[in-house]
Every structure is written in structure tokens, then in C-alpha cells.
Design a protein around this motif. Structure first.
Motif, PDB file in Angstrom:
ATOM      1  N   ALA A   1       9.167  11.386   5.013  1.00 59.66           N
ATOM      2  CA  ALA A   1       7.865  11.414   4.335  1.00 59.66           C
ATOM      3  C   ALA A   1       6.743  11.540   5.364  1.00 59.66           C
TER       4      ALA A   1
ATOM      5  N   ASN B   1      -3.752   9.180  -1.784  1.00 55.06           N
ATOM      6  CA  ASN B   1      -2.325   8.917  -2.010  1.00 55.06           C
ATOM      7  C   ASN B   1      -1.735  10.096  -2.761  1.00 55.06           C
ATOM      8  N   ARG B   2      -0.456  10.397  -2.467  1.00 53.13           N
ATOM      9  CA  ARG B   2       0.200  11.532  -3.145  1.00 53.13           C
ATOM     10  C   ARG B   2       0.030  11.417  -4.657  1.00 53.13           C
ATOM     11  N   THR B   3       0.296  10.257  -5.197  1.00 53.46           N
ATOM     12  CA  THR B   3       0.107  10.013  -6.627  1.00 53.46           C
ATOM     13  C   THR B   3      -1.289   9.421  -6.795  1.00 53.46           C
TER      14      THR B   3
ATOM     15  N   GLY C   1       3.179   3.501  10.067  1.00 51.61           N
ATOM     16  CA  GLY C   1       4.468   3.131   9.468  1.00 51.61           C
ATOM     17  C   GLY C   1       5.430   2.624  10.523  1.00 51.61           C
ATOM     18  N   ASN C   2       6.590   2.188  10.061  1.00 51.48           N
ATOM     19  CA  ASN C   2       7.601   1.666  10.989  1.00 51.48           C
ATOM     20  C   ASN C   2       8.452   2.803  11.523  1.00 51.48           C
TER      21      ASN C   2
ATOM     22  N   ARG D   1      -2.701   5.714  -7.794  1.00 51.59           N
ATOM     23  CA  ARG D   1      -2.814   4.599  -6.835  1.00 51.59           C
ATOM     24  C   ARG D   1      -4.203   4.569  -6.194  1.00 51.59           C
TER      25      ARG D   1
ATOM     26  N   MET E   1       1.009  -1.730   2.005  1.00 54.01           N
ATOM     27  CA  MET E   1       0.476  -1.787   3.373  1.00 54.01           C
ATOM     28  C   MET E   1      -0.808  -0.957   3.509  1.00 54.01           C
TER      29      MET E   1
ATOM     30  N   VAL F   1       2.399  -1.993  13.433  1.00 52.73           N
ATOM     31  CA  VAL F   1       1.579  -2.948  12.684  1.00 52.73           C
ATOM     32  C   VAL F   1       2.499  -4.074  12.247  1.00 52.73           C
TER      33      VAL F   1
ATOM     34  N   LEU G   1      -1.043   4.659  -0.174  1.00 50.79           N
ATOM     35  CA  LEU G   1      -1.725   3.437  -0.620  1.00 50.79           C
ATOM     36  C   LEU G   1      -0.774   2.494  -1.349  1.00 50.79           C
ATOM     37  N   ALA G   2       0.460   2.399  -0.864  1.00 51.66           N
ATOM     38  CA  ALA G   2       1.325   1.319  -1.354  1.00 51.66           C
ATOM     39  C   ALA G   2       0.777   0.037  -0.727  1.00 51.66           C
TER      40      ALA G   2
ATOM     41  N   VAL H   1       2.713   5.942   4.922  1.00 52.21           N
ATOM     42  CA  VAL H   1       3.740   6.264   3.919  1.00 52.21           C
ATOM     43  C   VAL H   1       5.100   5.774   4.393  1.00 52.21           C
ATOM     44  N   LYS H   2       6.059   5.918   3.530  1.00 55.20           N
ATOM     45  CA  LYS H   2       7.443   5.535   3.829  1.00 55.20           C
ATOM     46  C   LYS H   2       7.878   6.198   5.134  1.00 55.20           C
ATOM     47  N   ALA H   3       8.429   5.409   6.051  1.00 55.49           N
ATOM     48  CA  ALA H   3       8.806   5.945   7.367  1.00 55.49           C
ATOM     49  C   ALA H   3       9.946   6.947   7.234  1.00 55.49           C
TER      50      ALA H   3
HETATM   51  P1  NDP Z   1       6.500   2.255   1.259  1.00 53.92           P
HETATM   52  O1  NDP Z   1       7.270   2.271   2.503  1.00 53.92           O
HETATM   53  O2  NDP Z   1       7.112   1.679   0.021  1.00 53.92           O
HETATM   54  O3  NDP Z   1       6.019   3.765   0.933  1.00 53.92           O
HETATM   55  C1  NDP Z   1       5.345   4.093  -0.263  1.00 53.92           C
HETATM   56  C2  NDP Z   1       4.202   5.039   0.029  1.00 53.92           C
HETATM   57  O4  NDP Z   1       4.677   6.236   0.664  1.00 53.92           O
HETATM   58  C3  NDP Z   1       3.495   5.470  -1.229  1.00 53.92           C
HETATM   59  O5  NDP Z   1       2.119   5.598  -0.959  1.00 53.92           O
HETATM   60  C4  NDP Z   1       4.130   6.821  -1.498  1.00 53.92           C
HETATM   61  O6  NDP Z   1       3.323   7.664  -2.286  1.00 53.92           O
HETATM   62  C5  NDP Z   1       4.227   7.358  -0.099  1.00 53.92           C
HETATM   63  N1  NDP Z   1       5.179   8.446   0.058  1.00 53.92           N
HETATM   64  C6  NDP Z   1       6.522   8.375   0.036  1.00 53.92           C
HETATM   65  N2  NDP Z   1       7.065   9.582   0.236  1.00 53.92           N
HETATM   66  C7  NDP Z   1       6.035  10.458   0.352  1.00 53.92           C
HETATM   67  C8  NDP Z   1       5.939  11.861   0.582  1.00 53.92           C
HETATM   68  N3  NDP Z   1       7.039  12.607   0.732  1.00 53.92           N
HETATM   69  N4  NDP Z   1       4.715  12.414   0.664  1.00 53.92           N
HETATM   70  C9  NDP Z   1       3.626  11.660   0.531  1.00 53.92           C
HETATM   71  N5  NDP Z   1       3.632  10.335   0.325  1.00 53.92           N
HETATM   72  C10 NDP Z   1       4.824   9.737   0.236  1.00 53.92           C
HETATM   73  O7  NDP Z   1       5.075   1.538   1.476  1.00 53.92           O
HETATM   74  P2  NDP Z   1       4.688   0.203   2.289  1.00 53.92           P
HETATM   75  O8  NDP Z   1       3.252   0.015   1.996  1.00 53.92           O
HETATM   76  O9  NDP Z   1       5.631  -0.918   2.034  1.00 53.92           O
HETATM   77  O10 NDP Z   1       4.880   0.612   3.811  1.00 53.92           O
HETATM   78  C11 NDP Z   1       4.167   1.692   4.384  1.00 53.92           C
HETATM   79  C12 NDP Z   1       4.633   1.870   5.807  1.00 53.92           C
HETATM   80  O11 NDP Z   1       4.331   0.708   6.548  1.00 53.92           O
HETATM   81  C13 NDP Z   1       6.142   2.081   5.951  1.00 53.92           C
HETATM   82  O12 NDP Z   1       6.387   2.973   6.997  1.00 53.92           O
HETATM   83  C14 NDP Z   1       6.645   0.711   6.309  1.00 53.92           C
HETATM   84  O13 NDP Z   1       7.846   0.766   7.043  1.00 53.92           O
HETATM   85  C15 NDP Z   1       5.502   0.200   7.170  1.00 53.92           C
HETATM   86  N6  NDP Z   1       5.362  -1.233   7.263  1.00 53.92           N
HETATM   87  C16 NDP Z   1       5.608  -2.035   6.210  1.00 53.92           C
HETATM   88  C17 NDP Z   1       5.488  -3.408   6.316  1.00 53.92           C
HETATM   89  C18 NDP Z   1       5.729  -4.260   5.142  1.00 53.92           C
HETATM   90  O14 NDP Z   1       5.694  -5.489   5.304  1.00 53.92           O
HETATM   91  N7  NDP Z   1       5.935  -3.705   3.961  1.00 53.92           N
HETATM   92  C19 NDP Z   1       5.092  -4.048   7.572  1.00 53.92           C
HETATM   93  C20 NDP Z   1       4.772  -3.123   8.595  1.00 53.92           C
HETATM   94  C21 NDP Z   1       4.925  -1.776   8.443  1.00 53.92           C
HETATM   95  P3  NDP Z   1       3.471   7.640  -3.914  1.00 53.92           P
HETATM   96  O15 NDP Z   1       2.605   6.524  -4.375  1.00 53.92           O
HETATM   97  O16 NDP Z   1       2.959   8.965  -4.317  1.00 53.92           O
HETATM   98  O17 NDP Z   1       4.925   7.441  -4.227  1.00 53.92           O
END
Ligand code: NDP
Length: 478
Positions: A79, A32-34, A101-102, A37, A13, A127, A10-11, A74-76
């Protein structure tokens, strides 16, 4: 469970996609892991729709109606694998895991295969549209099985952007990694579009002598015509912006070193493997890379060469019109190359991607959205087997009309020392494709000379080798 879909991660995106589902009347489980959020999402936006906040993975899986639709945001990279491994043991046959994710399409192919063997559908979804698109309607490029699309497609249609004719910007692109592949090419085309716009700006600045504010005006005018697009629109905004601290044009206070997150590089790497000449995308990736080599640029500053010569007002205006033609023609070429890559990937992996449907879902929601994409959709609808967009009747006529100006712009840029790798590469591609004969015949001769690599002849079947070190007679080689 009662939730129609679940989103974990739940970052920015994931949060915005979850809100988009909820705002469109779907009950969404969120995780969400944390956990903070998850709580923040429900505290801040809980009144937008129906959310089921889940702290544990078990709770999250239990909240979903069957077949479960579980979307990972989540982070591509690693993760994504970690999260898949966490949830897969909790799922049942027929459930659908969606990765928004990407991801690299090769990872998506690997994950799809592994989960398929466990009876679980895996859908890699491209997306596009950034955080705003995720909230208000992205362009969505799902891969995976046709069966999973039946269960998932109607939900995605609810949250997708709408094209001007009202159709949702989502389609089943094809099996396994097809969605992420097409998203990758989308990003490559985005790099090329941005580079071409940057070159147009550079020429208007250096050759026409226009100020950033004036160029913003020029771009606004262009945006009312055939170049109407999101990227032209935001370029005008960026150029019109003044830096608050210095009062200077914003574009003049930003360091001129472009960064990248890697999807453009993936597009070019994949194109090299597939043997597709995406020279425009490659030049765009290299242009960013070159700009970042600060030391190399510093040590090369002052190498001899011409500078721009000032134009009078009338000549400058005429030149600006020419740049519009060059930009449009080059844009046709870079989309031609991108769609060639889509076709090549589709053939390599047996995806049967419909290029017209891809053009249709890029019309809204994504970064390359543009009026132009409707023309591409039409071209493929008219001739589904169109070998190249350049051979479409309309594009062919438009390039014919634009090319004198296009050539003049590239020549002027060369004479005045303004780098235009995108415009130049596009023109070279066009001229190479339309050529009667290419010097590749000579290349074959050289290869045969030093490596006995053999060549084919224009007049006879078969492979041949010339005895270069001997009497230079020709022998059949197969
Ligand atoms: P991020 O890529 O910054 O990822 C953060 C999220 O990933 C948090 O919810 C985090 O949880 C979680 N996470 C990271 N590592 C782990 C793990 N090992 N186990 C469980 N959860 C984990 O977030 P975005 O929202 O920016 O992007 C999400 C996806 O969407 C990515 O793959 C990105 O490439 C893709 N995307 C992004 C776009 C953009 O404009 N930003 C556009 C299109 C696609 P925690 O809160 O616990 O740290």
C-alpha cells in the motif's frame, strides 16, 4: 497551498497524528483513499484546529505549502508503494514525502533512493507510542536527508512527546533508512523487556507463590525505583484486573499463546545478517513462537521434570527482591544488545547514528519509555565511543551488585523447572563477554578438522591448518 503538512491514510494512526498537528497550531491537509474517513475526521474533530479536507490526490497536493510535506500513514508494505506512485508524479523538486508507517528499513532505503533520483526527499519515520502516542505525543525517529530534516524537524518537534527535562522526543537519526532501523530495534528491545517482565511474573507466581494481585503490588513498588517504566506500570494494571465474566484474575482467563506482528522477527533477522548477538531479543521472539505451538505443547505436557517448591512468607519476600535484581541486570543486558545492533547498523550503512540521542528520544512517548533511558543517555554523553553499555561505570557497578541474586534466580528457576530464557540468555551473554577464554578455540579446532577451515593462533600472526588426516603437523594456510 496553505497547509503546513498533509496526512494521507486516516485510520487510527493517521487520524491521531493529523489531530496532533492541528492541536499544535499547524494547518493540516487530510486525505484518505476512502473519502468517508476524511469527512468523519473533520466532522468529529474539526474544532480542534485547522484542517483542509481533500477528496482527490490533486486537491491534496495543491493544498500543501512548498516545499510540500506529505505524510503517508497507510498499511505498511505494498500500500505504501501504491500511494507513493500515486503522489510522486504530482510533486515537484524539493518536496518531502514522509512514511510514518512501520516499514522495513530496507524498503525505506529502496524508496528513498528511487525518489531521490526524481528530486524528491523521502523520509522514513519510526513512530512509537500506539494510537495514544500519535495523539498526545509519540517518540519520533526520522531518517532521510539532513536537508529534509531542516524543513520537517521543527514540525515534528511540535507534536513529539516531551522528555522529563522538556526536550522533544525527536531527532534526525541519520540518512535513508536509519529512522526505521532504529524503530525496528526499539521494537526488538520492547519484545525483550516484555519477556523479562513475563519471566519475573512467572517466578513470583510459581516460586514465591504470589497471587496476580500481589504481583501487581510488587510491580507497583518496583515502579517507584530504578525499574520505573511504562511497561512495568501497565503490567501492574493488567495483573490487577479481574475478569468480569468469571471473577477470576484476567491473566488466568487469557489463552497463553502470544502473537506478534513481525518487528521483533525483523530485528533478529537483521541482527543475524549483521552478526550481532541479540540473544535476549531472539529468546523473546522464540518464547512467543513456542507459546503458540499448541499441539506441540499439548503432546509435551507431562514430560518429566521438577515443579516449584513452596516457600514460606519470609523466603518468598527475599526471593521477590532477588527477582527485581535479576530483572534489572537482564534489562541492562538487553539494552546493551539493542544498542550494539544500532551501532552495527550505523556502521554497515554509514549512518553515524548518535546512540545517546536515540536513548534520549526513547525517554517518553514510546512503549519502552523508562527512567532507565536517561541513564543510558548519560552513559553515551559521558563516553560517546562507549563500546558496550556493560562497560559503563555505573552499569558495571549495578550488575556487580545484582549478580549474586541474578545467578540465584536463574539457578532456582532451573532447579524448579520454571523457564526463564530471557534471564538465562542475559546471564550467559554477560559471562561470555567477561570470560578470559571462550571454548570458541575448540570450535575452531573442530572446523579445521572436518572442513580445513583454518584457525589463528594466540602466539603468531597468520592462518594455520593442521593435517588431521595425516601426521597432524601444522602448515601455514595463507
Ligand atoms: P492500518 O495499518 O490499518 O491501515 C489502514 C489505512 O491504510 C487506511 O487509511 C486505508 O485506507 C489505507 N490503505 C490501505 N491500503 C491502501 C492502498 N492500497 N492505497 C491507499 N490507502 C490504503 O492503519 P493504522 O492507522 O493502524 O496504521 C498506519 C501505519 O502506521 C501502518 O503502517 C502501521 O504499521 C503504522 N503504525 C501503527 C501503530 C499502531 O499502534 N497501530 C503504531 C506505529 C505505527 P482506506 O480507509 O481507504 O481503507
Amino acid at each position: 497551498g496553505t497547509a503546513r503538512i498533509g496526512v494521507t491514510g486516516l485510520a487510527v494512526m493517521g487520524r491521531n497524528l493529523a489531530r496532533n498537528f492541528a492541536r499544535n497550531g499547524l494547518t493540516v491537509a487530510v486525505h484518505n483513499r476512502t473519502a468517508s474517513r476524511t469527512r468523519a475526521l473533520v466532522d468529529d474533530f474539526g474544532d480542534e484546529g485547522s484542517f483542509v479536507a481533500c477528496e482527490s490526490a490533486e486537491e491534496f497536493v495543491a493544498a500543501l505549502e512548498r516545499p510540500r510535506r506529505l505524510m503517508i500513514m497507510v498499511k505498511a508494505g505494498d500500500a505504501t508503494d501504491a500511494v507513493i506512485e500515486e503522489f510522486a508524479p504530482l510533486l515537484e523538486e524539493g518536496d518531502i514525502v514522509i512514511d510514518g508507517g512501520n516499514a522495513h528499513f530496507a524498503d525505506t532505503r529502496r524508496r528513498e533512493k528511487a525518489l531521490r533520483e526524481r528530486g524528491i526527499h523521502f523520509v522514513g519515520v519510526g513512530v512509537s507510542g500506539g494510537e495514544e502516542g500519535a495523539l498526545n505525543g509519540p517518540s519520533i525517529m526520522p531518517g532521510g536527508s539532513a536537508a529534509s530534516y531542516e524543513a520537517l524537524g521543527p514540525l515534528l518537534e511540535r507534536i513529539a512527546a516531551r522528555a522529563p527535562d522538556g526536550t522533544p522526543c525527536v531527532t534526525h537519526v541519520g540518512p535513508d533508512g536509519a529512522g526505521h532501523f532504529v524503530k525496528m530495534v526499539h521494537n526488538g528491545i520492547e519484545y525483550a523487556d516484555m519477556q523479562l517482565i513475563a519471566e519475573a511474573y512467572h517466578l513470583l507466581r510459581a516460586v514465591a507463590g504470589y497471587s496476580p494481585a500481589r504481583i501487581a503490588e510488587t510491580f507497583r513498588t518496583w515502579n517507584t525505583g530504578r525499574l520505573d517504566s511504562y511497561l512495568i506500570e501497565i503490567t501492574a494494571e493488567v495483573l490487577a484486573h479481574t475478569d468480569a465474566a468469571t471473577g477470576e484474575p484476567f491473566v488466568d482467563v487469557v489463552a497463553d499463546r502470544a502473537e506478534q506482528k513481525g518487528t521483533g522477527r525483523w530485528t533478529v533477522q537483521t541482527a543475524l545478517d549483521l552478526g550481532v548477538p541479540v540473544s535476549g531479543i531472539a529468546e523473546a521472539v522464540f518464547a512467543r513462537s513456542l507459546s503458540g505451538h499448541a499441539e506441540l505443547r499439548e503432546s509435551s505436557r507431562g514430560l518429566p521434570g521438577p515443579g516449584p517448591a513452596a516457600l514460606d512468607e519470609e523466603a518468598a519476600a527475599r526471593f521477590a527482591d532477588r527477582v527485581e535484581q535479576a530483572l534489572y541486570a537482564s534489562k541492562i543486558v538487553s539494552y546493551t544488545q539493542g544498542f550494539h545492533q544500532v551501532r552495527a547498523g550505523s556502521e554497515e550503512y554509514g549512518w553515524e547514528v548518535d546512540p545517546g540521542a536515540v536513548a534520549a528520544i526513547w525517554r517518553a512517548g514510546c512503549i519502552i519509555r523508562a527512567a532507565f533511558l536517561d541513564r543510558i543517555r548519560e552513559a553515551y554523553d559521558t563516553r560517546p565511543g562507549l563500546p558496550s553499555l556493560l562497560t559503563d561505570k555505573l552499569f558495571r557497578e549495578e550488575i556487580a551488585a545484582a549478580q549474586d541474586d541474578w545467578r540465584e534466580v536463574v539457578a532456582t528457576a532451573a532447579r524448579q523447572g520454571v523457564p526463564t530464557p530471557g534471564f538465562s540468555a542475559a546471564l550467559a551473554y554477560y559471562d561470555a563477554l567477561r570470560a578470559d577464554r571462550l571454548p570458541a578455540a575448540l570450535t575452531q579446532g573442530q572446523r579445521d578438522f572436518f572442513g580445513a577451515h583454518t584457525y589463528r593462533r594466540t602466539d603468531r600472526e597468520g592462518a594455520f591448518h593442521t593435517l588431521w588426516a595425516g601426521d597432524r603437523s601444522e602448515v601455514a594456510a595463507d
